[in-house]
Design a protein around this motif. Structure first.
Motif, PDB file in Angstrom:
ATOM      1  N   GLU A 184       2.153  -0.795   0.001  1.00  0.00           N
ATOM      2  CA  GLU A 184       1.672   0.163  -1.011  1.00  0.00           C
ATOM      3  C   GLU A 184       1.927   1.604  -0.562  1.00  0.00           C
ATOM      4  O   GLU A 184       2.335   2.453  -1.358  1.00  0.00           O
ATOM      5  N   VAL A 185       1.709   1.874   0.720  1.00  0.00           N
ATOM      6  CA  VAL A 185       1.972   3.222   1.256  1.00  0.00           C
ATOM      7  C   VAL A 185       3.442   3.571   1.099  1.00  0.00           C
ATOM      8  O   VAL A 185       3.798   4.659   0.635  1.00  0.00           O
ATOM      9  N   LEU A 186       4.321   2.638   1.464  1.00  0.00           N
ATOM     10  CA  LEU A 186       5.757   2.883   1.326  1.00  0.00           C
ATOM     11  C   LEU A 186       6.161   3.042  -0.139  1.00  0.00           C
ATOM     12  O   LEU A 186       6.951   3.919  -0.476  1.00  0.00           O
ATOM     13  N   ARG A 187       5.614   2.193  -0.990  1.00  0.00           N
ATOM     14  CA  ARG A 187       5.927   2.284  -2.419  1.00  0.00           C
ATOM     15  C   ARG A 187       5.526   3.653  -2.960  1.00  0.00           C
ATOM     16  O   ARG A 187       6.298   4.299  -3.677  1.00  0.00           O
ATOM     17  N   ASP A 188       4.345   4.105  -2.617  1.00  0.00           N
ATOM     18  CA  ASP A 188       3.879   5.421  -3.078  1.00  0.00           C
ATOM     19  C   ASP A 188       4.771   6.543  -2.558  1.00  0.00           C
ATOM     20  O   ASP A 188       4.987   7.534  -3.254  1.00  0.00           O
ATOM     21  N   ALA A 189       5.295   6.385  -1.340  1.00  0.00           N
ATOM     22  CA  ALA A 189       6.143   7.424  -0.762  1.00  0.00           C
ATOM     23  C   ALA A 189       7.544   7.422  -1.371  1.00  0.00           C
ATOM     24  O   ALA A 189       8.179   8.471  -1.472  1.00  0.00           O
ATOM     25  N   LEU A 190       8.012   6.259  -1.779  1.00  0.00           N
ATOM     26  CA  LEU A 190       9.389   6.142  -2.258  1.00  0.00           C
ATOM     27  C   LEU A 190       9.556   6.333  -3.763  1.00  0.00           C
ATOM     28  O   LEU A 190      10.612   6.765  -4.206  1.00  0.00           O
TER      29      LEU A 190
END
Length: 129
Positions: A112-118
């Motif tokens: 989720e953190v990566l998705r939000d960043a990307l």
């Protein structure tokens, strides 16, 4: 006869970097030893490790005179970790497979953190117009 190793490989470097990152001001070798957790390394071992960290670009010397030499970490822990991850990815013979293996080992929170960043967020609607 070789001496018994009391730390895992790289552990001394990690401990020194953690001490330097936890302090706002550069520290001398003696100051690092004063706050060192657990078994303290020999002073010469500490200085040798600091020099190796300097050669790797993880630590920089502050001060010109040997008696006043202080050290500070060149990167925060997240910066260091990000660089290490990119370095390993660059060294991989199959970048795509490495990325997929990494992504497949993440927990849902990390994903989720990566998705939000990307994924760019849509701009909020202008409430004045």
């Amino acid at each position: 006869m070789a001496g018994k190793r009391s730390r895992a490989q790289g552990e001394l470097e990690r401990e020194i970097l953690a001490i330097l990152r936890a302090n706002d001001l550069p520290l001398s070798g003696k100051e690092i030893l004063e706050v060192f957790p657990g078994d303290k390394p020999a002073y010469t071992t500490l200085l040798t490790t600091l020099d190796r960290l300097r050669l790797k670009g993880d630590v920089e010397k502050v001060g010109a005179a040997a008696r006043n030499m202080r050290f500070r970490a060149t990167r925060t822990d997240p910066e260091h970790t990000g660089k290490a991850m990119l370095d390993r990815l660059t060294e991989s013979s199959d970048r795509r497979a490495s990325l997929l293996k990494f992504a497949g080992s993440l927990d849902p929170g990390d994903i989720e953190v990566l998705r939000d960043a990307l994924i760019p967020k849509a701009p909020k609607a202008d409430r004045n117009g």
